[in-house]
Design an enzyme around this catalytic site. Structure first.
Site, mmCIF file in Angstrom:
data_model
loop_
_atom_site.group_PDB
_atom_site.id
_atom_site.type_symbol
_atom_site.label_atom_id
_atom_site.label_comp_id
_atom_site.label_asym_id
_atom_site.label_seq_id
_atom_site.Cartn_x
_atom_site.Cartn_y
_atom_site.Cartn_z
ATOM 1 N N HIS A 1 0.878 -1.154 0.000
ATOM 2 C CA HIS A 1 0.000 0.000 0.000
ATOM 3 C C HIS A 1 0.916 1.205 0.000
ATOM 4 C CE1 HIS A 1 -3.374 2.534 0.383
ATOM 5 N NE2 HIS A 1 -2.845 3.120 1.436
ATOM 6 N N ASN B 1 -2.401 9.418 3.263
ATOM 7 C CA ASN B 1 -3.012 8.259 2.613
ATOM 8 C C ASN B 1 -4.034 8.735 1.576
ATOM 9 O OD1 ASN B 1 -3.589 5.602 2.065
ATOM 10 N ND2 ASN B 1 -4.309 5.082 4.116
#
Ligand SMILES: *[C@@H]1O[C@H](CO)[C@@H](O)[C@H](O)[C@H]1NC(C)=O
Ligand SMILES: *[C@@H]1O[C@H](CO)[C@@H](O)[C@H](O)[C@H]1NC(C)=O
Ligand SMILES: *[C@@H]1O[C@H](CO)[C@@H](O)[C@H](O)[C@H]1NC(C)=O
Length: 307
Positions: free
Chosen positions: A254, A274
């Site tokens: 990720h 994020n």
């Protein structure tokens, strides 16, 4: 879940709800959570299953938070609380594409030519306060799209540092067009491939010209809509947090963007952006341990785009 089992669960759940004030409170909390995150389910069966997962995640979070101090961090219920771990990984984490690291690797000589030094780094950096970080985005249903958002975020911020001009760049451009660099739209991809693509086309379009649609679409890159370009990519020395302290990075399967670092109550941390919207983490950001033996692999395979 098998039907009989579900019936029993449904029965006991309903009975329990009818029994206690606390259960009614929990159901209310569930309804509020659904509303806040715009959740709807196809059937009552699905809702019940999701509710049970949510209850168990909620319980896990509460138990963790009782000992938050010893863990060094607290948890909270977010939009993913109705997902199981495995399911979450399948939907939101990409398979790490094995990428031969064909980037120039950072060396001490290169540090000098970049004007970077390990010695005079400030104690605290937060680029958000300097106006060089765009708002947190939400990648939505494009499960593996984090590689595109990280690459775009890194180019946006390094460009803004270099030119003083901050613009939203198009993650969609990368999702649609970087397939010849090993990326597969919303299925999987790497920041490395995204950055190589950007070098090869001479830039990336602005978000305005090439808006996000959260699924892979036909590539419609236009060179006249380019918002920023990069000339190359540097690979930071693997696992080196002191290299990362000087740069912008991505993390394992990720990908996230490091926008700052600091120390709080003698605990060193990284500030990480994020792409799961502003409800996630702390307004879309997460604070991660720094100088704890490269915890969570934060400095593993870190890349920095060169303007
Ligand atoms: C993500 O990476 C970790 C470590 O490399 C690996 O164990 C895990 O299986 C990966 N997950 C997915 C969904 O690819
Ligand atoms: C970028 O897009 C956001 C909306 O996602 C907007 O609020 C912001 O003003 C845009 N521009 C910059 C420079 O951040
Ligand atoms: C980087 O370090 C990690 C963890 O130590 C290791 O698993 C990985 O193979 C290394 N990658 C490269 C390209 O050296």
């Amino acid at each position: 879940m098998d039907g009989g089992f579900l019936l029993v669960l449904l029965f006991s759940l309903t009975a329990e709800i009818a029994c206690g004030e606390q259960k009614i409170e929990l159901w209310r909390e569930w309804e509020l959570w659904k509303m806040e995150h715009g959740k709807s389910y196809e059937s009552q069966k699905e809702e019940l299953e999701r509710h049970l997962v949510w209850l168990s995640n909620r319980e896990y979070i509460n138990a963790h938070n009782k000992n938050a101090e010893s863990f060094g961090f607290a948890l909270s219920v977010n939009q993913f609380a109705d997902r199981q771990d495995g399911e979450f990984a399948e939907q939101y984490l990409s398979q790490r594409t094995s990428e031969p690291s064909s980037h120039q690797v950072l060396t001490d000589e290169l540090l000098v030519s970049l004007g970077w030094s390990k010695d005079d780094n400030p104690e605290y950096v937060d680029w958000r306060q300097e106006g060089i970080v765009t708002p947190v985005k939400d990648q939505g249903q494009c499960g593996a799209g984090s590689y595109a958002f990280s690459a775009v975020g890194a180019i946006e911020s390094t460009t803004a540092i270099a030119t003083g001009q901050l613009r939203n760049l198009s993650a969609q451009n990368i999702i649609d067009c970087s397939t010849s660099f090993g990326n597969r739209g919303c299925q999987s991809g790497s920041v490395s491939g995204a950055l190589k693509y950007t070098v090869s086309t001479g830039g990336i379009d602005t978000e305005e010209a090439y808006p996000y649609v959260a699924r892979r679409a036909y590539c419609s890159f236009k060179s006249e809509s380019i918002g920023a370009s990069i000339s190359g990519v540097i690979s930071l020395r693997n696992g080196s947090e002191s290299d990362l302290r000087m740069a912008v990075a991505y993390k394992l399967n990720h990908s996230m963007l490091v926008v700052g670092y600091g120390t709080y109550n003698s605990v060193d941390y990284w500030i990480v952006k994020n792409s799961w919207g502003t409800n996630w983490g702390m307004k879309g950001y997460i604070y991660m341990s720094r100088n704890r033996y490269n915890q969570c692999g934060i400095a593993t395979a870190a890349l920095y785009p060169v303007i």
